[in-house]
Write a protein that holds these residues in place. Structure first.
Motif, PDB file in Angstrom:
ATOM      1  N   ALA A 171      43.339  11.942 -44.854  1.00 31.17           N
ATOM      2  CA  ALA A 171      42.392  10.889 -44.858  1.00 31.17           C
ATOM      3  C   ALA A 171      41.237  10.950 -43.470  1.00 31.17           C
ATOM      4  CB  ALA A 171      42.959   9.515 -44.603  1.00 31.17           C
ATOM      5  N   ILE A 172      42.088  11.572 -42.322  1.00 26.99           N
ATOM      6  CA  ILE A 172      40.949  11.576 -41.174  1.00 26.99           C
ATOM      7  C   ILE A 172      39.945  12.652 -41.441  1.00 26.99           C
ATOM      8  CG2 ILE A 172      41.148  12.851 -38.905  1.00 26.99           C
ATOM      9  CD1 ILE A 172      43.773  11.499 -38.966  1.00 26.99           C
ATOM     10  N   LEU A 173      40.366  13.855 -42.206  1.00 26.42           N
ATOM     11  CA  LEU A 173      39.353  14.767 -42.732  1.00 26.42           C
ATOM     12  C   LEU A 173      38.333  14.163 -43.252  1.00 26.42           C
ATOM     13  CD1 LEU A 173      38.626  17.917 -42.364  1.00 26.42           C
ATOM     14  CD2 LEU A 173      40.016  18.250 -44.639  1.00 26.42           C
ATOM     15  N   VAL A 174      38.603  13.316 -44.567  1.00 30.72           N
ATOM     16  CA  VAL A 174      37.388  12.686 -45.252  1.00 30.72           C
ATOM     17  C   VAL A 174      36.671  11.843 -44.373  1.00 30.72           C
ATOM     18  CG1 VAL A 174      37.126  11.115 -47.167  1.00 30.72           C
ATOM     19  CG2 VAL A 174      38.969  12.782 -47.460  1.00 30.72           C
ATOM     20  N   PHE A 175      37.489  11.095 -43.372  1.00 24.63           N
ATOM     21  CA  PHE A 175      36.670  10.174 -42.424  1.00 24.63           C
ATOM     22  C   PHE A 175      35.633  11.082 -41.522  1.00 24.63           C
ATOM     23  CE2 PHE A 175      36.250   8.530 -38.196  1.00 24.63           C
ATOM     24  CZ  PHE A 175      35.590   7.413 -38.342  1.00 24.63           C
ATOM     25  N   LEU A 176      35.951  12.070 -41.135  1.00 23.41           N
ATOM     26  CA  LEU A 176      35.508  13.002 -40.286  1.00 23.41           C
ATOM     27  C   LEU A 176      33.890  13.304 -40.993  1.00 23.41           C
ATOM     28  CD1 LEU A 176      35.201  14.451 -37.743  1.00 23.41           C
ATOM     29  CD2 LEU A 176      36.225  16.236 -38.667  1.00 23.41           C
ATOM     30  N   VAL A 177      33.872  13.642 -42.305  1.00 22.58           N
ATOM     31  CA  VAL A 177      32.983  14.111 -43.075  1.00 22.58           C
ATOM     32  C   VAL A 177      31.995  13.177 -43.101  1.00 22.58           C
ATOM     33  CG1 VAL A 177      31.816  14.926 -45.396  1.00 22.58           C
ATOM     34  CG2 VAL A 177      34.030  15.705 -44.419  1.00 22.58           C
ATOM     35  N   TRP A 178      32.328  11.816 -43.505  1.00 20.34           N
ATOM     36  CA  TRP A 178      31.576  10.705 -43.417  1.00 20.34           C
ATOM     37  C   TRP A 178      31.011  10.246 -42.125  1.00 20.34           C
ATOM     38  CZ3 TRP A 178      32.379   6.112 -40.771  1.00 20.34           C
ATOM     39  CH2 TRP A 178      31.700   5.077 -41.317  1.00 20.34           C
ATOM     40  N   HIS A 179      31.888  10.337 -41.199  1.00 22.82           N
ATOM     41  CA  HIS A 179      31.555  10.051 -39.698  1.00 22.82           C
ATOM     42  C   HIS A 179      30.213  10.994 -39.250  1.00 22.82           C
ATOM     43  CE1 HIS A 179      31.819   8.431 -35.839  1.00 22.82           C
ATOM     44  NE2 HIS A 179      32.071   9.413 -35.362  1.00 22.82           N
ATOM     45  N   LEU A 180      30.269  12.320 -39.497  1.00 22.50           N
ATOM     46  CA  LEU A 180      29.195  13.216 -39.337  1.00 22.50           C
ATOM     47  C   LEU A 180      27.944  12.824 -40.100  1.00 22.50           C
ATOM     48  CD1 LEU A 180      31.130  16.562 -39.041  1.00 22.50           C
ATOM     49  CD2 LEU A 180      30.466  15.276 -37.086  1.00 22.50           C
ATOM     50  N   LEU A 181      28.015  12.475 -41.250  1.00 22.05           N
ATOM     51  CA  LEU A 181      26.978  12.325 -42.133  1.00 22.05           C
ATOM     52  C   LEU A 181      26.343  10.797 -41.608  1.00 22.05           C
ATOM     53  CD1 LEU A 181      28.189  12.957 -45.697  1.00 22.05           C
ATOM     54  CD2 LEU A 181      26.401  14.128 -44.310  1.00 22.05           C
ATOM     55  N   ASN A 182      27.064  10.022 -41.125  1.00 21.71           N
ATOM     56  CA  ASN A 182      26.608   8.631 -40.803  1.00 21.71           C
ATOM     57  C   ASN A 182      25.879   8.740 -39.426  1.00 21.71           C
ATOM     58  OD1 ASN A 182      28.177   5.610 -39.996  1.00 21.71           O
ATOM     59  ND2 ASN A 182      26.097   6.000 -40.261  1.00 21.71           N
ATOM     60  N   PHE A 183      26.496   9.603 -38.267  1.00 22.62           N
ATOM     61  CA  PHE A 183      26.110   9.511 -36.902  1.00 22.62           C
ATOM     62  C   PHE A 183      25.569  10.852 -36.281  1.00 22.62           C
ATOM     63  CE2 PHE A 183      29.101   5.945 -36.878  1.00 22.62           C
ATOM     64  CZ  PHE A 183      28.142   5.084 -36.305  1.00 22.62           C
TER      65      PHE A 183
END
Length: 233
Positions: free
Chosen positions: A126-138
């Motif tokens: 879950a953290i790995l998936v969030f990390l990808v989203w976080h990088l795309l977002n910020f």
């Protein structure tokens, strides 16, 4: 047991220890980064100027020896390498444990260690998936969900967390991160031999719990403050 089998078992044991040490080392690198990142996020309470000055300071760090943003890219590459090492070691150790298990776990015989292992595995994913989203977002993509400015870190942050569902995703990820850190710090302490006595075990557990709590709450403060209207444009 034959000599070749003993040698093979000894090699496998050394390899497992090496993998656990690599996981612990890469995990502590991430812990240091997460604490520094949390500190930077909390600059948002100082207002737009303070937050953007901090973001710009990271980009000019190391100049003129390094190009603009050079130190950030060195940090990013180092973190990517540590992430690959951490995930690789986790997968290899999980597969070895699965092969060594002779019988499937059943509910009646389930243990705390088993539940913690499952939590670490799925929480890490879950953290790995969030990390990808976080990088795309910020960071890499800089995608503003409200279509606003993306070249202003403070406005991008406020526009993101002004949406309740984006804040909800972020808070859920921070809870997963806290749970992962709680068990991960304890596991790393065991691997490094810091839990040899009852007192040391108690301290390691306390340190893991407090660290996980501080990081989870620290990262959650900013999005909740934006959603509550405390941090605004």
């Amino acid at each position: 047991m034959s000599t070749p089998t003993l040698v093979k078992g000894a090699r496998a044991s050394r390899s497992t220890i090496a993998l656990k040490l690599l996981m612990a080392g890469s995990g502590f690198l991430f812990l240091g980064f997460v604490l520094a990142h949390m500190y930077g996020n909390l600059k948002a309470f100082g207002g737009r100027k303070a937050f953007n000055e901090y973001a710009e300071h990271l980009r000019v760090l190391g100049e003129p020896m390094l190009p603009h943003g050079g130190a950030l890219w060195i940090l990013r590459v180092g973190l990517i390498v540590a992430l690959v090492v951490h995930v690789y070691c986790a997968v290899v150790l999980w597969r070895r444990a699965a092969r060594a298990r002779t019988t499937k776990y059943v509910m009646k015989k389930d243990t705390g260690a088993t539940r913690a292992s499952l939590m670490m595995r799925w929480g890490g994913l879950a953290i790995l998936v969030f990390l990808v989203w976080h990088l795309l977002n910020f960071t890499i993509g800089k995608v503003n969900p409200q279509g606003g400015a993306t070249n202003d870190p403070y406005l991008l942050m406020v526009d993101t967390f002004d949406l309740w569902w984006m804040t909800l995703i972020y808070i859920a990820a921070m809870l997963a991160l806290g749970a992962h850190l709680h068990h991960g710090i304890w596991s790393a302490a065991q691997t490094l031999g810091w839990t040899g006595t009852a007192v040391k075990r108690k301290r390691a557990k306390a340190f893991g719990f407090v660290t996980a709590l501080v990081i989870s709450i620290g990262f959650s403060l900013v999005p909740l403050a934006v959603l509550a209207g405390i941090i605004t444009k």
